[in-house]
Each structure stands twice: as structure tokens, then as C-alpha cells.
Design an enzyme around this catalytic site. Structure first.
Site, short mmCIF file in Angstrom:
data_model
loop_
_atom_site.label_atom_id
_atom_site.label_comp_id
_atom_site.label_asym_id
_atom_site.label_seq_id
_atom_site.Cartn_x
_atom_site.Cartn_y
_atom_site.Cartn_z
CB CYS A 2 30.93 30.83 70.16
SG CYS A 2 30.96 30.10 71.88
CD GLU A 111 33.17 26.33 65.95
OE1 GLU A 111 32.29 25.52 65.49
OE2 GLU A 111 33.07 27.57 66.33
#
Length: 265
Positions: A2, A111
Site C-alpha cells: 500500500c 494500487e
């Protein structure tokens, strides 16, 4: 993994969801990057009024974990994530995993998927039902030789689930509201007692929306980073289709043929 996330909730929404008092105002943030201040929720030392559980506190910390034993943070690698499977045994994270587990409020995260031509496609990944959620995080306070302090945090990650593994093989650890107190209560629950919470989120929990490469720029904060774009079509071999070249007109082809006569190559 992340590396970027967003928090779009209001102060009132954060306070109601986590049962905390937020002392500092903050605007909606669409592109939160490493080293920026982020909010974490932890258990305090005193009981909450009218409750037998500890009072929860919200605090701003630097996103980028610095172990307490580090001599110089500037010469220490930037650790924004920690693998949940091994955090309890790694020297950098094991003390925080035992004593300073926290929750990090988010509205969603970003992402990147690697494409066959070397490029990457960005995705805005958010709860399918909307609203705010919490990532499991670890907090640590680093103290310098002159006594100054810096509060820091890392987001825990798990293996991806089947729904999102085509984008990335790691996902942030999601802690559900019914598990908040168990996760935060480091006095009653040691690291070994919360191992059952360290698992990938349900298959249908998130939805992934392809977005533009504006999100790649840490200084870009526009609300349009969430706008959907057309997703590249990937072949079964994992490659992008070759671009179709426009056909030349007869006049253009004749001109190019004549130009080639004067080229050495």
C-alpha cells in the site's frame, strides 16, 4: 503493498465510527503519500467514560515507520508497510506488534498493475459498499538524542485475495469494526492472540476502478484522481495488443516511396 490511500470522511464521521475525539481539523485527502502525516487510532491508558474498555485516542503520525533503536532516521530505509505474517518476529516491528497496534482510517487505496509493455495501470480500490474502513497499523515513537520525538506508523499487509491478485500479490490488512477492540487491546491480547485477524479480506469486499496516471504524482490532490478510465485489454499471454497502424493513402505511400530513394538506410 500500500503506497497511496485516501481519507475522505469528515471529523464527525471519524469520531462516530471509531469512538474517539479528533482535536485537529483535516480536509478530505485524495492522495496521501509516504512521509505525510496520517491519522491512527489507538487505545489510551484510561477507561472510557461509562465503559470498561480503554478510551481511544486519535493522533497524527508520520507515515514511515522508524524503530525506537534507530540512530538516524535519515539513514534508515523508509518502511511504509510491514508483512503481517512476520511482524511479530522482525526486530523492527515485533515490539510495536505486541504493544502499539493501531487502526488507520481510510476511504480506499491505490494500487498499480504491471502491464505487458512495461507500463503500469493505476486502480482506485475502495469498499464495495462505500464508507470508511480501517487498516491494521503499527505505531512507534522515535526519540532523538536531544529529547525530541517523532511518532511514526506502518500499514500491515497480507497476501492478496483471488479477486485482486491480478493487480498485486499483497493487500493492506483490513480490521473489521467487530474486531477493533480485540486488535487495539494490547494489554489483554498479545501478538499471538490476534493472529487469526491477519488474513486477506473477503473476495467481494473491494472493487477496483481503473484511474489515470495523475495519482502517480504525489503533489497532485485533485478530486478527479478517482475518475474511471478505460481499462487496458490484456491478452491471455499477459501482453497488451499491438497498436493497429493506420493504412496509408495511395498518395502518401507514393510520397514515402520517393522519400526512401534519398535515404542511405
Amino acid at each position: 503493498m500500500c503506497g497511496r490511500f485516501a481519507l475522505l470522511a469528515t471529523i464527525d464521521e471519524v469520531e462516530a465510527h471509531f469512538g474517539v475525539i479528533v482535536d485537529e481539523a483535516f480536509p478530505p485527502r485524495y492522495n496521501i503519500s509516504p512521509t505525510q502525516p496520517v491519522m491512527v487510532v489507538m487505545n489510551g491508558e484510561t477507561p472510557a467514560p461509562g465503559s470498561n474498555r480503554p478510551e481511544r485516542i486519535a493522533m497524527l503520525v508520520r507515515w514511515g515507520f522508524v524503530p525506537s533503536w534507530t540512530k538516524d532516521p535519515l539513514n534508515f530505509p523508509l518502511m511504509i508497510n510491514a508483512r503481517s505474517e512476520t511482524a511479530h518476529e522482525k526486530p523492527s516491528f515485533r515490539t510495536a506488534m505486541e504493544h502499539r497496534r493501531s487502526l488507520l482510517p481510510v476511504s480506499g487505496f491505490y494500487e498499480w498493475r504491471k502491464l505487458g509493455d512495461g507500463r503500469k495501470q493505476a486502480y482506485w480500490i475502495r469498499p464495495r459498499k462505500g464508507g470508511m474502513i480501517a487498516f491494521g497499523a503499527l505505531m512507534e515513537t522515535w526519540m532523538s538524542g536531544d529529547g525530541s520525538q517523532m511518532d511514526t506508523a506502518a500499514i500491515l499487509t497480507t497476501a492478496s485475495n483471488n479477486a485482486l491478485s491480478h493487480i498485486h500479490d499483497r493487500l493492506p490488512l483490513v480490521i473489521h469494526p467487530e474486531d477493533y477492540q480485540e486488535w487495539l487491546d494490547c494489554k489483554r491480547n498479545r501478538a499471538k492472540d490476534v493472529q487469526h485477524l491477519l488474513k486477506p479480506v473477503q473476495e467481494d469486499f473491494f472493487e477496483a476502478i481503473p484511474v489515470s496516471d495523475k495519482i502517480n504524482h504525489a503533489r497532485y490532490f485533485g478530486t478527479d484522481v478517482h475518475e474511471r478510465v478505460e481499462e487496458p485489454v490484456i491478452s491471455q499471454a499477459g501482453k497488451l495488443p499491438k497498436p493497429v497502424k493506420p493504412k496509408k493513402s495511395a498518395a502518401k505511400k507514393k510520397k514515402d516511396d520517393n522519400d526512401d530513394q534519398f535515404s542511405m538506410f
